[in-house]
Each structure stands twice: as C-alpha cells, then as structure tokens.
Design a protein around this motif. Structure first.
Motif, mmCIF file in Angstrom:
data_model
loop_
_atom_site.group_PDB
_atom_site.id
_atom_site.type_symbol
_atom_site.label_atom_id
_atom_site.label_comp_id
_atom_site.label_asym_id
_atom_site.label_seq_id
_atom_site.Cartn_x
_atom_site.Cartn_y
_atom_site.Cartn_z
ATOM 1 N N VAL A 147 -62.331 28.344 -50.826
ATOM 2 C CA VAL A 147 -61.107 28.043 -50.596
ATOM 3 C C VAL A 147 -60.722 27.167 -49.355
ATOM 4 O O VAL A 147 -61.535 27.148 -48.946
ATOM 5 C CB VAL A 147 -60.083 29.757 -50.321
ATOM 6 C CG1 VAL A 147 -59.276 29.673 -49.941
ATOM 7 C CG2 VAL A 147 -60.737 30.750 -51.057
ATOM 8 N N PRO A 148 -59.670 26.607 -50.026
ATOM 9 C CA PRO A 148 -59.343 25.466 -48.990
ATOM 10 C C PRO A 148 -59.216 25.406 -47.395
ATOM 11 O O PRO A 148 -58.664 26.290 -47.534
ATOM 12 C CB PRO A 148 -58.406 24.134 -49.693
ATOM 13 C CG PRO A 148 -57.926 24.989 -50.803
ATOM 14 C CD PRO A 148 -58.764 26.687 -51.110
ATOM 15 N N VAL A 149 -59.588 24.467 -46.301
ATOM 16 C CA VAL A 149 -59.699 25.430 -45.457
ATOM 17 C C VAL A 149 -59.364 24.449 -44.146
ATOM 18 O O VAL A 149 -59.008 22.778 -45.001
ATOM 19 C CB VAL A 149 -61.416 24.813 -45.182
ATOM 20 C CG1 VAL A 149 -61.485 25.374 -43.521
ATOM 21 C CG2 VAL A 149 -62.405 25.695 -45.368
ATOM 22 N N VAL A 150 -58.209 24.720 -43.387
ATOM 23 C CA VAL A 150 -57.509 24.164 -42.820
ATOM 24 C C VAL A 150 -58.661 24.472 -41.407
ATOM 25 O O VAL A 150 -58.872 25.138 -40.974
ATOM 26 C CB VAL A 150 -55.985 24.362 -42.000
ATOM 27 C CG1 VAL A 150 -55.661 23.378 -40.521
ATOM 28 C CG2 VAL A 150 -55.478 23.851 -42.896
ATOM 29 N N HIS A 151 -58.778 23.189 -40.631
ATOM 30 C CA HIS A 151 -60.357 23.069 -39.642
ATOM 31 C C HIS A 151 -59.743 23.024 -38.897
ATOM 32 O O HIS A 151 -58.576 21.349 -37.904
ATOM 33 C CB HIS A 151 -61.050 22.259 -40.160
ATOM 34 C CG HIS A 151 -62.284 21.983 -38.951
ATOM 35 N ND1 HIS A 151 -63.777 22.677 -38.722
ATOM 36 C CD2 HIS A 151 -62.289 20.883 -38.220
ATOM 37 C CE1 HIS A 151 -64.282 22.714 -38.184
ATOM 38 N NE2 HIS A 151 -63.656 21.201 -37.326
ATOM 39 N N ILE A 152 -59.521 23.877 -37.444
ATOM 40 C CA ILE A 152 -59.289 23.346 -36.079
ATOM 41 C C ILE A 152 -60.284 24.073 -34.923
ATOM 42 O O ILE A 152 -60.939 24.528 -34.389
ATOM 43 C CB ILE A 152 -58.238 24.422 -35.815
ATOM 44 C CG1 ILE A 152 -57.239 24.031 -36.566
ATOM 45 C CG2 ILE A 152 -57.624 23.711 -34.008
ATOM 46 C CD1 ILE A 152 -55.456 25.015 -36.839
ATOM 47 N N HIS A 153 -60.664 22.254 -34.319
ATOM 48 C CA HIS A 153 -61.836 22.874 -33.023
ATOM 49 C C HIS A 153 -61.960 21.208 -32.903
ATOM 50 O O HIS A 153 -61.118 20.507 -32.452
ATOM 51 C CB HIS A 153 -63.541 22.689 -34.483
ATOM 52 C CG HIS A 153 -64.366 23.477 -34.005
ATOM 53 N ND1 HIS A 153 -64.260 23.347 -32.557
ATOM 54 C CD2 HIS A 153 -65.468 23.918 -34.528
ATOM 55 C CE1 HIS A 153 -65.758 23.621 -32.088
ATOM 56 N NE2 HIS A 153 -66.156 24.479 -33.580
ATOM 57 N N SER A 154 -62.519 21.154 -31.956
ATOM 58 C CA SER A 154 -62.992 20.240 -31.027
ATOM 59 C C SER A 154 -63.307 19.156 -31.526
ATOM 60 O O SER A 154 -64.128 18.081 -31.438
ATOM 61 C CB SER A 154 -64.201 20.863 -29.521
ATOM 62 O OG SER A 154 -64.861 21.203 -30.241
ATOM 63 N N GLN A 155 -64.224 19.782 -32.375
ATOM 64 C CA GLN A 155 -65.358 18.528 -32.672
ATOM 65 C C GLN A 155 -64.959 17.891 -34.620
ATOM 66 O O GLN A 155 -64.726 19.751 -35.014
ATOM 67 C CB GLN A 155 -66.659 19.358 -32.698
ATOM 68 C CG GLN A 155 -67.394 18.558 -31.708
ATOM 69 C CD GLN A 155 -68.419 19.385 -31.654
ATOM 70 O OE1 GLN A 155 -69.290 20.318 -32.063
ATOM 71 N NE2 GLN A 155 -69.650 18.270 -31.216
ATOM 72 N N GLU A 156 -65.006 17.116 -35.174
ATOM 73 C CA GLU A 156 -64.604 17.333 -36.441
ATOM 74 C C GLU A 156 -65.682 18.094 -37.211
ATOM 75 O O GLU A 156 -66.708 18.278 -36.847
ATOM 76 C CB GLU A 156 -65.316 15.677 -36.939
ATOM 77 C CG GLU A 156 -64.622 15.380 -38.731
ATOM 78 C CD GLU A 156 -65.077 13.776 -38.436
ATOM 79 O OE1 GLU A 156 -64.618 13.681 -40.496
ATOM 80 O OE2 GLU A 156 -65.261 13.246 -37.823
ATOM 81 N N ALA A 157 -65.190 18.419 -38.605
ATOM 82 C CA ALA A 157 -65.445 19.463 -39.488
ATOM 83 C C ALA A 157 -67.449 18.625 -40.066
ATOM 84 O O ALA A 157 -67.519 17.179 -40.486
ATOM 85 C CB ALA A 157 -65.151 20.308 -40.429
ATOM 86 N N GLU A 158 -68.303 19.847 -40.364
ATOM 87 C CA GLU A 158 -69.279 19.284 -41.073
ATOM 88 C C GLU A 158 -69.157 19.717 -42.543
ATOM 89 O O GLU A 158 -68.348 20.860 -42.828
ATOM 90 C CB GLU A 158 -70.139 20.300 -40.899
ATOM 91 C CG GLU A 158 -71.177 19.627 -39.123
ATOM 92 C CD GLU A 158 -72.200 21.114 -38.917
ATOM 93 O OE1 GLU A 158 -73.520 20.636 -39.984
ATOM 94 O OE2 GLU A 158 -72.200 21.686 -37.724
ATOM 95 N N TYR A 159 -68.753 18.593 -43.662
ATOM 96 C CA TYR A 159 -68.484 18.550 -44.375
ATOM 97 C C TYR A 159 -69.640 19.567 -45.624
ATOM 98 O O TYR A 159 -70.947 19.224 -45.271
ATOM 99 C CB TYR A 159 -68.040 17.830 -45.387
ATOM 100 C CG TYR A 159 -66.518 17.105 -44.564
ATOM 101 C CD1 TYR A 159 -65.945 17.679 -44.922
ATOM 102 C CD2 TYR A 159 -67.022 16.464 -43.067
ATOM 103 C CE1 TYR A 159 -64.091 16.364 -44.275
ATOM 104 C CE2 TYR A 159 -65.739 15.825 -43.073
ATOM 105 C CZ TYR A 159 -64.003 16.041 -43.398
ATOM 106 O OH TYR A 159 -63.511 15.746 -42.793
ATOM 107 N N ASP A 160 -68.696 20.471 -46.846
ATOM 108 C CA ASP A 160 -69.920 21.748 -46.807
ATOM 109 C C ASP A 160 -69.249 21.371 -48.825
ATOM 110 O O ASP A 160 -67.745 21.927 -48.530
ATOM 111 C CB ASP A 160 -70.160 22.155 -45.679
ATOM 112 C CG ASP A 160 -71.450 23.746 -46.725
ATOM 113 O OD1 ASP A 160 -70.515 24.260 -47.862
ATOM 114 O OD2 ASP A 160 -71.723 24.011 -46.360
#
Length: 531
Positions: A287-300
């Motif tokens: 399922v598509p992800v909106v990533h909200i974090h202090s760091q960039e997403a680890e792509y997977d």
C-alpha cells in the motif's frame, strides 16, 4: 587544569547530572576530576553493562544524553551491549572509555584492543581523543550527535597519558539544535494526497513519543478520523478506549492489524523507525506510504513512499493543524476491531479475579489496574515482552518502555535505575523474567545505595519460555532452555530490600495496591507463573 578536568567541565556545560560506571586504572584521572564536580553525581555500578543500560533508559526518559564510563579492554567491551541497545532504540547516550597511553598503542599491550573500531557498528560516532586541545569540540559534538535525530550512542575514548596532561582550554557553550521543518509546498502536497485518499490507515512509531509529538498526532487523528495502530515502542499516543485505536502491529503471529493495513489505500506512517518492524511483515499488499519522520525514508519494496515530510515531527503537525484535513470516517470490515479486542484481551472482568490463574496476561491486567499517568512500566525482554506488547495498553505516551531494537535481556533492572533518576517523581514498575533479572541482579545493590523506590515483578518459570515455544513449534521438542533459580524472596532480603511472593492474583493485587505508590524503598515480588 588537566585534560580530565576539562572533560568533566565539558560534561557539566552539557548539563550532565549523572555518570554511570566502574573506574579502572586508565580512568583514575577522570575519577579524580569527577570527585571535584559539584553538579555531577557519579553512580558506581556492579557491571559495565548495567551502566550502559542505565544511561540508555535515562536518555530515553529524560530526552537528554545519558552518560556511562568504563576503563579500557573488558570494561569497554562490557558496555557494548547497552550502547548498541541505545543506538537501535534511539536513546541518546555518550559512552566514555579510558585507553592505554598513546606510547603503547602501536604494539601488543596488556588489555589494549581497538575499542573505537569495535564500537563503530554500534554507535553514531566512535572517536579517540588524540590531542588534549580537541576535548571541548569532541565532547560538544558527541552530545550533539547523540541527541540529534535519530538519537543514539556515541563513544569517546581518552588515552591514559592525555588524561593527566596539563591544558588551558574551556568548554564550548551548549547550543540548541535548529528545528527543521518541511516546506509549505511539501505540506500542501500531503494535503492533496490526503484529500484523494478514501481509506487511509495511520501507523505510529517510536519517533512520535521521542519528539514529543503525541498531542499533535492525536489532534490529526481526530481530524482525519482514520484507524490507527502503534508499534511496540509507541503505545499510549491514543488512549486505550479511543474508538480509532486498533492497538499494536508488528507481531509475527496473529497480527490482525495487517488486515486493516491491507484494506487501506494509503498508509500514513509517522515516526516509525523501520528497525521496530520491517514493512514486509505488515504491508504485503505494498500500500502506498506517506512518510512523516525526522529522517528520510529507507526505501523498501514493501514501503513504497508516495510522498514524505521530513523534519521535527512535533512542528510538522503544528503546520498541519491549519490545513483542511477532511474527515474520512472509514473502518476496516469483518469486525476487525472486535476481533483485535478479543485477541489482545485489552479489557478484563475484574470480578473474576479470584478465578483467574497466574498467567502473564492476567498479571498484566492487575499491573495495569495500579498504573496511572504518574507511572512508568519498564519491560525486560523475553516471552513476557511479547505478551506486554499484545495485552498491555497504556493510556499515556511514554508510560511503557520496551526495548525492541537490540532487544537485549537484562535491561529492565538497570534500566529502572536510569528511569527513576530521570523521573524521580514517577512511580515505577519493573517487569522482568527470572532469566533477565539474574543477568544484572547485582544492580539491586546500586538501586538501594541510591535510595530509590520502585517495584520489581519477577515472572518466575525457570525457563527461557519464548525459545522453548519456538523450538517446540519448529522441532516438536525443546532443549537447553530450563534452569533452576534461587529463592528470590531470600535473595531480595540479602540485598536489604523487601522480598515477597504472590501466589495468586489477589495477593498480587493487594501488594501492588500498597507498594506502587508507597515510595518505601525497593520491593521484589516473585510471581510463579502458571503457563
């Protein structure tokens, strides 16, 4: 002034209140310098691993780097497990070790090993002080690196010959880290994606609690009206009785939340460190992800990021407050919430207490009954940790502390010392197994010497239960997982603390009713579990 004096001055400038450790020959100058500090309390421990665990949990509870100290060689390597635990769990820690003098580091020498190199995979930064003049900048940078997102451990090594060297320098002033937020264009892109989504599902991770973003995330949930699940380490952002709380995801077996994730058209993943749970375990439909974090997403492959907001999570949700977040008001089908409630048995009929056995989940209900906003519950690692992850649902963020990155047994008792020093006005319940407790049992003496007050609950079954269960499932039998135990009540008494045994839930209930908030020293409750 000597170099070790300057190092301690730098620690004082960074606001350090406690240093946990064991002295040895190569850190005697640091010991001398600490003895003259008026603002730092040195806490002698019984094992360096305990010192690192204390610093780990102190950092996690206080949000400020915990500090541990050891000498060279075995003293330093004994810190390694706790240091690695801090890095993987996102706890800020600065570990300081002694080392052989520079004059003997070029050859084989007594107790000399390359500690900096050993610690490199387990830390954010591992450095040896090679010139006394660099102490102020190295210590300043060590604390900045340890505390910056994602927090973790830093190692600073001081060779013995430099520690006593005369020097004329001063500490660098402590500076607040800049607050990083995404651009308004990025915020507006997320706003558009949310409007297009019909069935978003929110996943909350450790970063939400770590960055103090719980209140903003809860407001966002109320606006969006989408179902929410938390990782093991982020329980309590939503109260237990919140209608959108689908509780915990990330289990290897019977992870019912994954059905809700699979039914969604968008995952809003907030503050989740992927070390908490790999996406392939819960996002099999990609399922598509909106990533909200202090760091960039680890792509997977199983973490297909459609868009992301990178920066201080607390401030990101302040920016989202003023946006037009449309209510979705959807719920997963097939009575998923009811099935999760049945599986996790979050609610319990207290009237049946006299008929219930000393099973872990029943014990957890009794413990939960005696907790409130002023209580910290700290779990060791073992089969009971998985039961806590599934069945224990706190109502307040940060109330439950679970080690889940390195997941090292033995953290609970020394970690409780760190937690209690970081939050002295909180009540504290330490839940541990007999295996984990005996790994660092000597730290009871440390806690008593410090005059601390908390409850230790030892779930006693004379085995490594989770390993036994895994072996029986895989091989049909188990091997090498059973052991005998001392009498924990007598053992507690030998440390000068109160030891009791709870033989049923009513006895445990009565004990906790008195002991949790009494602040009358340490009590160890031996609970012979029946499952």
């Amino acid at each position: 002034m000597k170099t070790s004096d300057l190092l301690v001055q730098c620690l004082e400038t960074e606001g350090v209140r406690y240093v946990f450790g064991i002295f040895g020959k190569e850190v005697l100058d640091i010991a001398d310098s600490l003895s003259k500090s008026t603002s730092i309390q040195y806490v002698p421990v019984r094992h360096e691993q305990g010192a690192a665990f204390m610093a780990d949990v102190y950092g996690r509870v206080s949000g400020k780097p915990g500090v541990c100290l050891a000498t060279l060689g075995p003293g330093a390597t004994n810190l390694l497990t706790g240091v690695a635990s801090a890095t993987l769990d996102g706890s800020p820690v600065v570990a300081i070790t002694g080392q052989a003098g520079m004059e003997r580091q070029h050859k084989q020498s007594h107790q000399f090993i390359d500690v900096v190199k050993i610690f490199e995979p387990a830390t954010k930064w591992s450095v040896q002080i090679k010139q006394s003049e660099t102490v102020p900048e190295i210590i300043h940078n060590a604390f900045r690196k340890a505390a910056s997102e994602k927090p973790g451990a830093v190692l600073v090594e001081l060779p013995e010959n430099l520690a006593s060297e005369a020097i004329s320098r001063i500490a660098m002033p402590k500076r607040a880290a800049p607050i990083v937020v995404p651009s308004m264009e990025e915020i507006e892109e997320i706003e558009l994606i949310l409007k297009q989504s019909q069935k978003p599902f929110i996943l909350i991770g450790n970063g939400v609690i770590r960055q103090g973003a719980s209140e903003g995330v809860l407001s966002f949930v109320e606006q969006l009206q989408a179902p929410v699940a938390n990782s093991f380490m982020s329980k309590g952002v939503l109260p237990k009785n919140h209608p959108l709380n689908y509780f915990t995801f990330g289990f290897k077996d019977n992870d019912l939340v994954s059905e809700g994730i699979a039914a969604a058209d968008l995952l809003i993943v907030i503050g989740l460190d992927l070390i908490e749970s790999l996406p392939k375990n819960w996002n099999k439909n990609k399922v598509p992800v909106v990533h909200i974090h202090s760091q960039e997403a680890e792509y997977d492959e199983y973490y297909p990021v459609r868009s992301q907001l990178i920066g201080d999570v607390k401030h990101i949700f302040k920016l989202l407050e003023n946006k037009d977040i449309l209510s979705k008001e959807w719920l997963p089908s097939n009575s998923l919430k009811e099935r999760i409630l049945q599986e996790s048995q979050v609610y319990w009929n207290e009237e049946t207490i006299s008929k219930q056995s000393l099973m872990t989940r029943n014990i957890l209900h009794i413990i939960e009954k005696h907790t409130d906003e002023n209580t910290i519950v700290l779990s060791d690692v073992g089969e009971h940790k998985m039961k806590i992850a599934r069945h224990f649902q706190p109502d307040w963020p940060g109330q439950l502390i679970i080690s889940n990155g390195l997941a090292s047994m033995g953290i609970a008792l020394p970690g409780s010392i760190g937690a209690k020093l970081a939050a002295p006005n909180k009540n504290l319940i330490c839940i541990t197994g007999d295996g984990g407790l005996l790994m660092n049992i000597g730290e009871i003496e440390t806690a008593k010497r410090l005059g601390l007050a908390f409850v230790i609950i030892c779930l006693n079954d004379s085995m490594l239960k989770i390993e036994k269960q895994m072996m029986e499932k895989q091989f049909g039998h188990s091997y090498g997982v059973n052991f005998s135990n001392p009498d924990f009540v007598q053992l507690a008494g030998s440390f000068g603390i109160k030891g009791v045994r709870a033989n049923n839930l009513i006895e445990l209930d009565n004990l906790l009713a008195h002991e949790v908030s009494s602040q009358d020293g340490i009590i160890l409750i031996d609970v012979p579990i029946s499952e």
